[in-house]
Design a protein around this motif. Structure first.
Motif, PDB file in Angstrom:
ATOM      1  N   UNK A 436       1.337  -1.144   2.983  1.00 20.85           N
ATOM      2  CA  UNK A 436       0.910  -0.726   1.651  1.00 20.85           C
ATOM      3  C   UNK A 436       1.090   0.792   1.529  1.00 20.85           C
ATOM      4  N   UNK A 437       1.321   1.255   0.310  1.00 18.04           N
ATOM      5  CA  UNK A 437       1.507   2.682   0.065  1.00 18.04           C
ATOM      6  C   UNK A 437       0.173   3.279  -0.397  1.00 18.04           C
ATOM      7  N   UNK A 438      -0.653   3.668   0.568  1.00 11.88           N
ATOM      8  CA  UNK A 438      -1.973   4.190   0.227  1.00 11.88           C
ATOM      9  C   UNK A 438      -2.023   5.709   0.343  1.00 11.88           C
ATOM     10  N   UNK A 439      -0.877   6.343   0.623  1.00 14.24           N
ATOM     11  CA  UNK A 439      -0.871   7.797   0.798  1.00 14.24           C
ATOM     12  C   UNK A 439      -1.218   8.527  -0.492  1.00 14.24           C
ATOM     13  N   UNK A 440      -0.932   7.898  -1.650  1.00 18.50           N
ATOM     14  CA  UNK A 440      -1.193   8.567  -2.925  1.00 18.50           C
ATOM     15  C   UNK A 440      -2.635   8.409  -3.383  1.00 18.50           C
ATOM     16  N   UNK A 441      -3.425   7.576  -2.703  1.00 18.09           N
ATOM     17  CA  UNK A 441      -4.796   7.337  -3.126  1.00 18.09           C
ATOM     18  C   UNK A 441      -5.684   8.529  -2.790  1.00 18.09           C
ATOM     19  N   UNK A 442      -6.713   8.691  -3.576  1.00 22.61           N
ATOM     20  CA  UNK A 442      -7.663   9.773  -3.324  1.00 22.61           C
ATOM     21  C   UNK A 442      -8.548   9.442  -2.132  1.00 22.61           C
ATOM     22  N   UNK A 443      -9.135  10.486  -1.568  1.00 24.62           N
ATOM     23  CA  UNK A 443      -9.947  10.306  -0.362  1.00 24.62           C
ATOM     24  C   UNK A 443     -11.104   9.346  -0.606  1.00 24.62           C
ATOM     25  N   UNK A 444     -11.729   9.425  -1.794  1.00 24.68           N
ATOM     26  CA  UNK A 444     -12.868   8.537  -2.046  1.00 24.68           C
ATOM     27  C   UNK A 444     -12.424   7.077  -2.152  1.00 24.68           C
ATOM     28  N   UNK A 445     -11.191   6.843  -2.643  1.00 22.61           N
ATOM     29  CA  UNK A 445     -10.673   5.487  -2.679  1.00 22.61           C
ATOM     30  C   UNK A 445     -10.464   4.942  -1.274  1.00 22.61           C
ATOM     31  N   UNK A 446      -9.953   5.795  -0.387  1.00 24.31           N
ATOM     32  CA  UNK A 446      -9.739   5.376   0.992  1.00 24.31           C
ATOM     33  C   UNK A 446     -11.070   5.097   1.685  1.00 24.31           C
ATOM     34  N   UNK A 447     -12.080   5.905   1.378  1.00 30.57           N
ATOM     35  CA  UNK A 447     -13.404   5.678   1.968  1.00 30.57           C
ATOM     36  C   UNK A 447     -13.962   4.328   1.516  1.00 30.57           C
ATOM     37  N   UNK A 449     -12.203   1.716   0.560  1.00 32.04           N
ATOM     38  CA  UNK A 449     -11.429   0.658   1.211  1.00 32.04           C
ATOM     39  C   UNK A 449     -11.865   0.468   2.656  1.00 32.04           C
ATOM     40  N   UNK A 450     -12.163   1.583   3.343  1.00 29.64           N
ATOM     41  CA  UNK A 450     -12.628   1.479   4.730  1.00 29.64           C
ATOM     42  C   UNK A 450     -13.966   0.740   4.796  1.00 29.64           C
ATOM     43  N   UNK A 451     -14.853   1.027   3.845  1.00 30.92           N
ATOM     44  CA  UNK A 451     -16.147   0.352   3.821  1.00 30.92           C
ATOM     45  C   UNK A 451     -15.991  -1.150   3.555  1.00 30.92           C
ATOM     46  N   UNK A 452     -14.985  -1.510   2.765  1.00 36.56           N
ATOM     47  CA  UNK A 452     -14.748  -2.922   2.461  1.00 36.56           C
ATOM     48  C   UNK A 452     -13.971  -3.638   3.568  1.00 36.56           C
ATOM     49  N   UNK A 453     -13.541  -2.894   4.589  1.00 33.66           N
ATOM     50  CA  UNK A 453     -12.782  -3.500   5.681  1.00 33.66           C
ATOM     51  C   UNK A 453     -11.339  -3.766   5.333  1.00 33.66           C
ATOM     52  N   UNK A 454     -10.811  -3.066   4.310  1.00 33.47           N
ATOM     53  CA  UNK A 454      -9.431  -3.302   3.883  1.00 33.47           C
ATOM     54  C   UNK A 454      -8.423  -2.522   4.708  1.00 33.47           C
ATOM     55  N   UNK A 455      -8.890  -1.581   5.549  1.00 31.68           N
ATOM     56  CA  UNK A 455      -7.988  -0.786   6.373  1.00 31.68           C
ATOM     57  C   UNK A 455      -8.107  -1.209   7.832  1.00 31.68           C
ATOM     58  N   UNK A 456      -7.007  -1.062   8.573  1.00 32.35           N
ATOM     59  CA  UNK A 456      -7.042  -1.401   9.992  1.00 32.35           C
ATOM     60  C   UNK A 456      -7.593  -0.227  10.790  1.00 32.35           C
ATOM     61  N   UNK A 461      -2.943  -0.133   5.930  1.00 30.48           N
ATOM     62  CA  UNK A 461      -3.096  -1.489   5.403  1.00 30.48           C
ATOM     63  C   UNK A 461      -1.720  -2.115   5.204  1.00 30.48           C
ATOM     64  N   UNK A 462      -1.626  -3.405   5.516  1.00 31.63           N
ATOM     65  CA  UNK A 462      -0.406  -4.166   5.286  1.00 31.63           C
ATOM     66  C   UNK A 462      -0.579  -5.090   4.094  1.00 31.63           C
ATOM     67  N   UNK A 463       0.462  -5.173   3.272  1.00 33.28           N
ATOM     68  CA  UNK A 463       0.501  -6.158   2.197  1.00 33.28           C
ATOM     69  C   UNK A 463       0.809  -7.517   2.816  1.00 33.28           C
ATOM     70  N   UNK A 464       0.068  -8.531   2.450  1.00 34.30           N
ATOM     71  CA  UNK A 464       0.238  -9.859   3.042  1.00 34.30           C
ATOM     72  C   UNK A 464       1.610 -10.443   2.704  1.00 34.30           C
ATOM     73  N   UNK A 465       2.105 -11.262   3.601  1.00 31.18           N
ATOM     74  CA  UNK A 465       3.315 -12.016   3.297  1.00 31.18           C
ATOM     75  C   UNK A 465       3.018 -12.990   2.157  1.00 31.18           C
ATOM     76  N   UNK A 466       4.070 -13.478   1.504  1.00 28.29           N
ATOM     77  CA  UNK A 466       3.877 -14.299   0.298  1.00 28.29           C
ATOM     78  C   UNK A 466       4.874 -15.440   0.309  1.00 28.29           C
ATOM     79  N   UNK A 467       4.368 -16.642   0.127  1.00 29.38           N
ATOM     80  CA  UNK A 467       5.215 -17.830   0.068  1.00 29.38           C
ATOM     81  C   UNK A 467       4.868 -18.625  -1.179  1.00 29.38           C
ATOM     82  N   UNK A 468       5.880 -18.950  -1.967  1.00 24.88           N
ATOM     83  CA  UNK A 468       5.686 -19.777  -3.163  1.00 24.88           C
ATOM     84  C   UNK A 468       6.603 -20.984  -3.091  1.00 24.88           C
ATOM     85  N   UNK A 469       6.207 -22.035  -3.778  1.00 29.17           N
ATOM     86  CA  UNK A 469       6.986 -23.273  -3.809  1.00 29.17           C
ATOM     87  C   UNK A 469       7.592 -23.478  -5.193  1.00 29.17           C
ATOM     88  N   UNK A 470       8.775 -24.080  -5.206  1.00 37.30           N
ATOM     89  CA  UNK A 470       9.437 -24.432  -6.454  1.00 37.30           C
ATOM     90  C   UNK A 470       9.915 -25.877  -6.358  1.00 37.30           C
TER      91      UNK A 470
END
Length: 524
Positions: A436-447, A449-456, A461-470
């Motif tokens: 994920x491109x989180x470098x542009x986020x503000x410091x408070x946004x990163x804080x 995300x860290x509290x929510x456990x969204x960062x490693x 952070x990695x964007x999840x892989x995505x599979x769809x069916x047709x």
């Protein structure tokens, strides 16, 4: 369309127009108020293309008991484009580069070009098992000159089931007429403080990161053509008439890519006085616009009044910009640690960079012939080995595979069934994970995300892989075909992307959800 209105407040002598009531119908005064905020922009554009070409094909001679084939040709072209919006839809210096119509972008361009080309292609069966294809093309443009691009390829068939192939070619892309002739186009551009130390120090306070600002883009008649070299190696193997396997390695080397380079323009503004401006960039000039009226709370600060130790301001060619930056930071609140950017920086399109892409394409196709019908299995898989390019405004090479919007693997698996006139199938589309491109986020946004456990554990952070069916169903009539298909069969939401303004990646993912399509085709 609505134009921005300028209001005068707190003046007892002012005559206010009153408020517009959208629910009041057939009232002349009410409609007159609406007309005060309306503009009717127009756009006169014309694109013309005149072309002439001649081609000849045929057999040249016999070689090794086989015929050598060839094709030759020539082309002449004349192109012209004009794109002129009305005055109320143009960004101009005299109106502070503000377009009078809200939400209306400005693009003003005019250019013309003459082109001539000759080309040839020769097919030579070297042996019963080896074939060669050689081609070449020479193009001449009156605005940037000529270029010759060859191609050569070989095919080797050691057995009836196996074919091996290799090819090399060079190519080019001429700058478009718009890129060469655009007078002024409103857009946005991104700068990268981590790619250039001058930019980081003067415009990012030494903190790194990236930023996006409004810019005015100018065409450049001195643009050179983008160039590319390609190489491919691969094979195709068909052990049976129902089975085909192909594997191809490919790479593309692109040079002189056309784009705007805001990072380099910002770096030049520190060393070149003609590229830094107090306030808006004057008409006909390029450079970075610095804000002479920075508001911090109730106080206002003027960067143009800050002097170095010799009493020189930033408009002086001999100014010590390091001293001006230091004095500016010391005279403003602590959180202002960089030169203040305004808006509408004016930058030229240029040949700014190079990139190299390498990958492998794999395809597997097999058909099972059963008594009740045919069962098909198909797999397409693209694996990116590398994607490297120079950072904007820098010779530093960055690796993009696995980073934001550059998944390493993309695949499609399809199972199909056909019996008489009926057909059906199910496909799975896979897009791999990437950073994920989180470098542009503000410091408070990163804080947060860290509290929510969204960062490693590395704060990333990695964007999840995505599979769809047709899935689809189809039926063939004598002269017609009807097909019903469902995309994103399981109605899967796209992965969350915190670095994207939309919250998802619109390049690799789709937020449309489950959608249906019914199509009917009739053949006369």
């Amino acid at each position: 369309m609505l134009s921005p209105a300028r209001f005068t407040c707190c003046n007892s002598g002012a005559n206010l127009a009153g408020s517009y009531n959208p629910f009041l119908q057939n009232d002349a005064a009410n409609e007159a108020r609406l007309a005060l905020a309306q503009e009717v922009p127009t756009r006169d554009g014309l694109s013309t293309l005149y072309g002439w070409d001649a081609r000849i094909t045929g057999d040249l001679f016999e070689f090794n008991d086989q015929i050598v084939h060839a094709a030759f040709g020539a082309e002449l072209r004349r192109e012209k484009i004009t794109d002129e919006p009305s005055l109320n839809a143009q960004a101009r210096f005299e109106n502070d580069y503000l377009v009078d119509v809200f939400g209306f972008g400005s693009s003003f361009s005019t250019a013309s070009r003459n082109q001539a080309a000759v080309f040839g292609e020769v097919y030579v069966p070297l042996t019963a098992q080896i074939e060669m294809l050689a081609a070449g093309r020479y193009d001449h443009y009156n605005d940037f000159g000529g270029t010759f691009n060859p191609k050569i390829g070989f095919t080797y068939r050691p057995t009836d089931e196996l074919v091996m192939r290799a090819s090399w070619a060079s190519s080019f892309r001429a700058p478009s007429l718009t890129q060469a002739g655009v007078k002024l186009r409103t857009t946005t551009a991104r700068y990268d403080c981590s790619a250039n130390e001058l930019v980081n120090q003067f415009y990012c306070g030494g903190l790194g990161g990236t930023g996006t600002v409004n810019v005015l883009e100018l065409g450049n008649p001195e643009l050179e053509a983008e160039t590319s070299e390609s190489l491919s190696l691969g094979f195709g193997y068909s052990p049976t008439r129902n089975t085909t396997i192909t594997v191809d390695y490919w790479q593309f080397d692109h040079k002189k890519l056309v784009d705007t380079d805001l990072t380099a323009a910002m770096a030049r503004s520190i060393t070149d006085v003609t590229q830094r401006h107090c306030g808006l960039v004057p008409d006909g000039q390029t450079g970075i616009s610095l804000n002479p009226n920075l508001a911090v709370g109730r106080d206002r600060f003027n960067i143009c009044q800050v002097l170095d130790s010799q009493g020189r301001d930033l408009t002086n060619a001999n100014a010590n910009m390091q001293e001006i930056l230091s004095n500016w930071v010391n005279s403003t609140p602590a959180r202002v640690t960089s030169l203040p950017l305004q808006r509408d920086h004016v930058i030229l399109l240029d040949n700014v960079g190079r990139q190299q892409v390498k990958g492998i394409d794999t395809r597997l196709s097999h058909t099972f012939e059963l008594s009740a019908g045919k069962l098909g299995l198909d797999l397409d898989w693209t694996h990116y080995l590398s994607f490297e390019r120079n950072k904007a405004g820098s010779d530093e090479i960055e690796s993009l595979v696995g980073t934001y919007r550059y998944p390493r693997n993309i695949a499609n698996l399809r199972v199909s069934w056909r019996a008489d006139n009926f057909s059906t199938g199910l496909g799975a589309n896979y897009t791999a994970s990437y950073a994920d491109d989180i470098s542009r986020l503000r410091a408070r946004n990163l804080d947060e995300m860290a509290e929510l456990g969204a960062l490693d554990e590395n704060g990333e952070r990695d964007v999840s892989s995505w599979t769809t069916l047709r899935g689809y169903l189809g039926y063939d009539f004598e002269n017609a075909t009807i097909t019903f298909s469902v995309d994103n069969l399981l109605d899967r939401d796209p992965p969350k992307v915190y670095g994207a303004s939309r919250g998802f990646d619109s390049i690799n993912h789709n937020a449309l959800g489950r959608n249906y399509r019914l199509s009917f085709s009739y053949f006369f």
